[in-house]
Design a protein around this motif. Structure first.
Motif, PDB file in Angstrom:
ATOM      1  N   GLN A 220       0.793  -1.195   0.020  1.00 54.22           N
ATOM      2  CA  GLN A 220       0.058  -0.007   0.052  1.00 54.22           C
ATOM      3  C   GLN A 220       0.835   1.114   0.022  1.00 54.22           C
ATOM      4  OE1 GLN A 220      -2.379  -0.881   3.574  1.00 54.22           O
ATOM      5  NE2 GLN A 220      -3.963  -1.912   2.256  1.00 54.22           N
ATOM      6  N   LEU A 221       0.730   2.146  -0.890  1.00 53.31           N
ATOM      7  CA  LEU A 221       1.452   3.329  -1.024  1.00 53.31           C
ATOM      8  C   LEU A 221       0.629   4.548  -1.045  1.00 53.31           C
ATOM      9  CD1 LEU A 221       3.593   2.133  -4.520  1.00 53.31           C
ATOM     10  CD2 LEU A 221       4.284   2.238  -1.689  1.00 53.31           C
ATOM     11  N   PRO A 222       1.067   5.491  -0.300  1.00 52.86           N
ATOM     12  CA  PRO A 222       0.049   6.846  -0.138  1.00 52.86           C
ATOM     13  C   PRO A 222      -0.129   7.641  -1.595  1.00 52.86           C
ATOM     14  CG  PRO A 222       2.373   7.029   0.730  1.00 52.86           C
ATOM     15  CD  PRO A 222       2.508   5.649   0.186  1.00 52.86           C
ATOM     16  N   LYS A 223       0.774   7.526  -2.372  1.00 51.63           N
ATOM     17  CA  LYS A 223       0.660   7.935  -3.658  1.00 51.63           C
ATOM     18  C   LYS A 223       1.364   7.286  -4.739  1.00 51.63           C
ATOM     19  CE  LYS A 223       4.905  10.816  -3.489  1.00 51.63           C
ATOM     20  NZ  LYS A 223       5.563  12.246  -3.697  1.00 51.63           N
ATOM     21  N   HIS A 224       1.214   7.770  -6.123  1.00 55.12           N
ATOM     22  CA  HIS A 224       1.622   6.871  -7.117  1.00 55.12           C
ATOM     23  C   HIS A 224       2.579   7.562  -8.175  1.00 55.12           C
ATOM     24  CE1 HIS A 224      -0.770   3.437  -6.187  1.00 55.12           C
ATOM     25  NE2 HIS A 224      -1.645   4.308  -5.810  1.00 55.12           N
ATOM     26  N   GLU A 225       2.941   8.790  -7.766  1.00 53.18           N
ATOM     27  CA  GLU A 225       4.030   9.580  -8.678  1.00 53.18           C
ATOM     28  C   GLU A 225       5.122   9.872  -7.655  1.00 53.18           C
ATOM     29  OE1 GLU A 225       2.435  13.001 -10.885  1.00 53.18           O
ATOM     30  OE2 GLU A 225       0.677  11.762 -11.825  1.00 53.18           O
ATOM     31  N   TYR A 226       6.272   9.668  -8.193  1.00 56.28           N
ATOM     32  CA  TYR A 226       7.302   9.951  -7.554  1.00 56.28           C
ATOM     33  C   TYR A 226       8.493  10.713  -8.458  1.00 56.28           C
ATOM     34  CZ  TYR A 226       5.550   6.838  -3.970  1.00 56.28           C
ATOM     35  OH  TYR A 226       4.559   6.227  -3.119  1.00 56.28           O
ATOM     36  N   ALA A 227       9.532  11.262  -7.885  1.00 55.18           N
ATOM     37  CA  ALA A 227      10.454  12.020  -8.483  1.00 55.18           C
ATOM     38  C   ALA A 227      11.832  11.110  -8.467  1.00 55.18           C
ATOM     39  CB  ALA A 227      10.956  13.200  -8.039  1.00 55.18           C
TER      40      ALA A 227
ATOM     41  N   ILE B 255       3.687   2.822 -10.393  1.00 55.97           N
ATOM     42  CA  ILE B 255       4.281   4.027 -10.102  1.00 55.97           C
ATOM     43  C   ILE B 255       4.405   4.813 -11.451  1.00 55.97           C
ATOM     44  CG2 ILE B 255       4.816   3.266  -7.789  1.00 55.97           C
ATOM     45  CD1 ILE B 255       7.666   3.641  -8.635  1.00 55.97           C
ATOM     46  N   ILE B 256       4.502   5.946 -11.136  1.00 55.05           N
ATOM     47  CA  ILE B 256       4.938   6.732 -12.357  1.00 55.05           C
ATOM     48  C   ILE B 256       5.932   7.621 -11.802  1.00 55.05           C
ATOM     49  CG2 ILE B 256       4.196   8.934 -13.671  1.00 55.05           C
ATOM     50  CD1 ILE B 256       1.219   7.770 -13.285  1.00 55.05           C
TER      51      ILE B 256
END
Length: 129
Positions: free
Chosen positions: A20-27, A125-126
């Motif tokens: 479970q991830l809190p968001k799906h976009e990362y740098a 993820i993006i």
């Protein structure tokens, strides 16, 4: 009870894992933190390890490349119908390329037991720049 044990060895009623991830976009270079949710099956099972690979898929030539891996070794027992949580932290490489329509990224998570088949989970993820 013996029937349940053999069924879980075949994957029927065995424990399951969900990243479970809190968001799906990362740098690039960002720390990805989340939670492994482990849900017990119909019987108690001994967990051997959790493996999580960051995989880059290139659609143009249909290749998959493992960017990096994380393994958690454990001798934890998950009871029937029990729910456990474990922290997940993963440092993205600073030189990771951005996601495109032809290049995607996903975490492939596997829960490995001492006996029985493994449980798997996929989370896309993006990567943005």
């Amino acid at each position: 009870m013996i029937l349940r044990k053999y069924m879980s060895m075949l994957g029927i009623g065995s424990a399951k894992i969900d990243l479970q991830l809190p968001k799906h976009e990362y740098a690039p270079g960002e720390n990805v933190s989340g939670t492994f949710l482990i849900e017990g099956g119909t019987i108690e099972q001994q967990i051997k390890r959790i493996e999580c690979d960051l995989v880059m898929t290139t659609l143009t030539d249909e290749t998959e490349e493992v960017i990096d891996s994380a393994t958690i070794l454990t001798s934890q027992t998950i009871e029937s119908e029990e729910t456990n949580r474990m922290e997940f932290n993963f440092q993205l490489p600073k030189d990771i390329p951005a996601s495109t329509p032809e290049r995607t990224f996903q975490f492939k998570t596997r829960l490995i037991f001492n006996e029985g088949v493994k449980s798997a989970d996929l989370d896309k993820i993006i990567i943005t720049h």
